[in-house]
Design a protein around this motif. Structure first.
Motif, PDB file in Angstrom:
ATOM      1  N   HIS A   8       0.846  -1.185   0.000  1.00 39.62           N
ATOM      2  CA  HIS A   8       0.000   0.000   0.000  1.00 39.62           C
ATOM      3  C   HIS A   8       0.887   1.242   0.000  1.00 39.62           C
ATOM      4  CE1 HIS A   8      -3.359  -2.676   1.090  1.00 39.62           C
ATOM      5  NE2 HIS A   8      -2.478  -3.255   1.887  1.00 39.62           N
ATOM      6  N   VAL A   9       0.674   2.112  -0.967  1.00 43.11           N
ATOM      7  CA  VAL A   9       1.479   3.334  -1.091  1.00 43.11           C
ATOM      8  C   VAL A   9       0.598   4.545  -0.803  1.00 43.11           C
ATOM      9  CG1 VAL A   9       2.897   4.769  -2.596  1.00 43.11           C
ATOM     10  CG2 VAL A   9       3.011   2.270  -2.783  1.00 43.11           C
ATOM     11  N   ILE A  10       0.971   5.311   0.212  1.00 46.14           N
ATOM     12  CA  ILE A  10       0.218   6.505   0.600  1.00 46.14           C
ATOM     13  C   ILE A  10       0.634   7.662  -0.298  1.00 46.14           C
ATOM     14  CG2 ILE A  10      -0.169   8.175   2.444  1.00 46.14           C
ATOM     15  CD1 ILE A  10       0.406   5.871   4.441  1.00 46.14           C
ATOM     16  N   ASN A  11      -0.344   8.286  -0.926  1.00 43.46           N
ATOM     17  CA  ASN A  11      -0.039   9.342  -1.894  1.00 43.46           C
ATOM     18  C   ASN A  11      -1.178  10.353  -1.980  1.00 43.46           C
ATOM     19  OD1 ASN A  11      -0.698   9.840  -5.164  1.00 43.46           O
ATOM     20  ND2 ASN A  11       1.334  10.471  -4.492  1.00 43.46           N
ATOM     21  N   LEU A  12      -0.821  11.636  -1.892  1.00 40.56           N
ATOM     22  CA  LEU A  12      -1.793  12.695  -2.119  1.00 40.56           C
ATOM     23  C   LEU A  12      -2.039  12.835  -3.612  1.00 40.56           C
ATOM     24  CD1 LEU A  12      -0.630  15.435   0.407  1.00 40.56           C
ATOM     25  CD2 LEU A  12      -2.938  14.496   0.277  1.00 40.56           C
ATOM     26  N   ASN A  40      -5.347  15.037   3.105  1.00 40.83           N
ATOM     27  CA  ASN A  40      -4.720  16.358   3.099  1.00 40.83           C
ATOM     28  C   ASN A  40      -5.146  17.095   4.367  1.00 40.83           C
ATOM     29  OD1 ASN A  40      -3.829  18.979   2.673  1.00 40.83           O
ATOM     30  ND2 ASN A  40      -4.296  18.954   0.496  1.00 40.83           N
ATOM     31  N   GLY A  41      -4.233  17.167   5.315  1.00 43.50           N
ATOM     32  CA  GLY A  41      -4.561  17.783   6.594  1.00 43.50           C
ATOM     33  C   GLY A  41      -4.958  19.233   6.505  1.00 43.50           C
ATOM     34  N   TRP A  42      -4.467  19.920   5.471  1.00 45.71           N
ATOM     35  CA  TRP A  42      -4.784  21.347   5.319  1.00 45.71           C
ATOM     36  C   TRP A  42      -6.236  21.563   4.927  1.00 45.71           C
ATOM     37  CZ3 TRP A  42      -1.204  23.992   7.565  1.00 45.71           C
ATOM     38  CH2 TRP A  42       0.112  23.551   7.537  1.00 45.71           C
ATOM     39  N   LYS A  43      -6.888  20.514   4.468  1.00 40.48           N
ATOM     40  CA  LYS A  43      -8.293  20.637   4.060  1.00 40.48           C
ATOM     41  C   LYS A  43      -9.263  20.161   5.141  1.00 40.48           C
ATOM     42  CE  LYS A  43      -7.394  20.331  -0.913  1.00 40.48           C
ATOM     43  NZ  LYS A  43      -7.714  19.615  -2.188  1.00 40.48           N
ATOM     44  N   LEU A  44      -8.735  19.706   6.276  1.00 43.59           N
ATOM     45  CA  LEU A  44      -9.603  19.269   7.365  1.00 43.59           C
ATOM     46  C   LEU A  44     -10.203  20.477   8.080  1.00 43.59           C
ATOM     47  CD1 LEU A  44      -7.328  16.485   8.938  1.00 43.59           C
ATOM     48  CD2 LEU A  44      -9.350  16.134   7.505  1.00 43.59           C
ATOM     49  N   GLY A  72      -3.037  14.909   9.005  1.00 44.85           N
ATOM     50  CA  GLY A  72      -3.406  14.202   7.785  1.00 44.85           C
ATOM     51  C   GLY A  72      -2.544  12.979   7.548  1.00 44.85           C
ATOM     52  N   CYS A  73      -1.246  13.092   7.854  1.00 45.30           N
ATOM     53  CA  CYS A  73      -0.336  11.956   7.695  1.00 45.30           C
ATOM     54  C   CYS A  73      -0.743  10.800   8.601  1.00 45.30           C
ATOM     55  CB  CYS A  73       1.094  12.402   8.001  1.00 45.30           C
ATOM     56  SG  CYS A  73       2.331  11.100   7.808  1.00 45.30           S
ATOM     57  N   GLN A 207      12.106  14.715  -1.952  1.00 43.48           N
ATOM     58  CA  GLN A 207      11.176  15.293  -0.982  1.00 43.48           C
ATOM     59  C   GLN A 207      10.266  16.368  -1.579  1.00 43.48           C
ATOM     60  OE1 GLN A 207      11.155  14.350   2.690  1.00 43.48           O
ATOM     61  NE2 GLN A 207      11.784  12.683   1.346  1.00 43.48           N
ATOM     62  N   GLN A 208      10.418  16.663  -2.859  1.00 48.14           N
ATOM     63  CA  GLN A 208       9.586  17.693  -3.471  1.00 48.14           C
ATOM     64  C   GLN A 208       8.127  17.249  -3.504  1.00 48.14           C
ATOM     65  OE1 GLN A 208      10.830  20.716  -4.337  1.00 48.14           O
ATOM     66  NE2 GLN A 208      12.712  19.889  -3.437  1.00 48.14           N
ATOM     67  N   ALA A 209       7.244  18.179  -3.133  1.00 48.06           N
ATOM     68  CA  ALA A 209       5.815  17.864  -3.105  1.00 48.06           C
ATOM     69  C   ALA A 209       5.005  19.107  -3.444  1.00 48.06           C
ATOM     70  CB  ALA A 209       5.401  17.339  -1.743  1.00 48.06           C
ATOM     71  N   VAL A 210       3.989  18.917  -4.259  1.00 49.70           N
ATOM     72  CA  VAL A 210       3.116  20.035  -4.636  1.00 49.70           C
ATOM     73  C   VAL A 210       2.474  20.645  -3.408  1.00 49.70           C
ATOM     74  CG1 VAL A 210       1.006  20.650  -5.893  1.00 49.70           C
ATOM     75  CG2 VAL A 210       2.675  19.089  -6.931  1.00 49.70           C
ATOM     76  N   THR A 211       2.145  19.805  -2.441  1.00 52.81           N
ATOM     77  CA  THR A 211       1.443  20.254  -1.238  1.00 52.81           C
ATOM     78  C   THR A 211       2.387  20.702  -0.133  1.00 52.81           C
ATOM     79  OG1 THR A 211       1.361  17.915  -0.623  1.00 52.81           O
ATOM     80  CG2 THR A 211      -0.602  18.857  -1.636  1.00 52.81           C
ATOM     81  N   GLY A 212       3.703  20.689  -0.356  1.00 51.74           N
ATOM     82  CA  GLY A 212       4.655  21.054   0.675  1.00 51.74           C
ATOM     83  C   GLY A 212       4.968  19.869   1.568  1.00 51.74           C
ATOM     84  N   THR A 213       6.036  19.994   2.366  1.00 49.80           N
ATOM     85  CA  THR A 213       6.443  18.900   3.237  1.00 49.80           C
ATOM     86  C   THR A 213       6.078  19.196   4.684  1.00 49.80           C
ATOM     87  OG1 THR A 213       8.639  19.813   3.663  1.00 49.80           O
ATOM     88  CG2 THR A 213       8.391  18.432   1.704  1.00 49.80           C
TER      89      THR A 213
END
Length: 252
Positions: A8-12, A40-44, A72-73, A207-213
């Motif tokens: 299982h791979v966790i992915n936004l 996405n924790g920022w959307k909670l 969110g993680c 570590q690059q991510a559209v949603t930030g780290t």
């Protein structure tokens, strides 16, 4: 294809480049996987956060307030645990989407799936400190050792989990007050036997991510000066005392 427990791979959803990188790496080793839609924790909403996050316990027992990305993680890992708990297999593997696989990954996962958690509940596939003190050490398969580290390493970038352990983690997870990887260091609280494969078959990847780290979000939220430093030191001292006490008692 290798005969391994489900992966299982966790992915936004927004992090498509990470997903493409995961697919290339696992396809190259003949490993099929399922994508777990990350939270996405920022959307909670504040209410959604309050339903799962114990802010009061966090103030007492954790090094810092959790940022929404950490919440969110944690929820994302719970979803992956639930997938393992509800599957027909005896266990499963969970990866965050920023790992870099060594050529030995498939062999290690197959050996763990066959080993079946005889003396472990969770096996981490990565550590920042491969030379750390060990409590137990045995051969898993040719060239790979299975060790119980004195101090469980931080980071849940990749790990194996038995079905029984996944059910246990799901049942006890909410409400939480530490980051998900920090929680697993407190093995006397989770009740899980945590081991590690050495050499580690994965490393930290891009570590690059559209949603930030999470790391960047935590640094942006940092505040408190001396009080914050004392809180972190107090938590670390308590952890070290408890760790040594439980290891002295023979807790695994």
């Amino acid at each position: 294809m290798y005969d391994v427990w489900p992966i299982h791979v966790i992915n936004l959803a927004d992090n498509t480049a990470r997903m493409d990188n995961v697919r290339r790496q696992l396809d190259a080793q003949g490993l099929a996987f399922e994508r777990v839609d990350a939270v996405n924790g920022w959307k909670l909403t504040p209410d959604e956060i309050a339903n799962v996050y114990d802010a009061q316990a966090n103030k007492i027992h954790a090094r810092h307030d959790l940022v929404p990305a950490e919440i969110g993680c944690y929820l994302s890992h719970i979803n992956a645990w639930r997938a393992i708990a509800e599957s027909s297999a005896d266990g499963g593997f969970i990866f965050e989407d920023d790992f870099k696989a060594d050529a030995s990954l498939a062999k290690v996962m197959q050996a763990l799936s066959t080993d079946g958690g005889t003396d472990w509940d969770m096996v981490k596939l990565f550590t920042f400190d491969p030379d750390a003190r060990k409590v137990e050490d045995r051969m898993l398969t040719e060239g790979i050792r299975l060790v119980v580290p004195f101090r469980v390493p931080t980071c849940l970038i990749g790990y194996g989990l038995t079905k029984k352990a996944a059910r246990h983690l799901v049942d006890r997870a909410v409400p939480f007050f530490r980051p998900v990887d920090e929680d697993q260091k407190y093995f006397w609280e989770t009740g899980l036997r945590v081991a590690l494969t050495l050499p580690a078959p994965i490393k930290v990847g891009d570590q690059q991510a559209v949603t930030g780290t999470i790391g960047n979000a935590r640094r942006d939220a940092a505040k408190g000066g001396i009080a914050r430093l004392w809180r972190g030191l107090r938590t670390q001292i308590r952890y070290q005392i408890a760790l040594r006490w439980h290891r002295a008692r023979g807790t695994k």
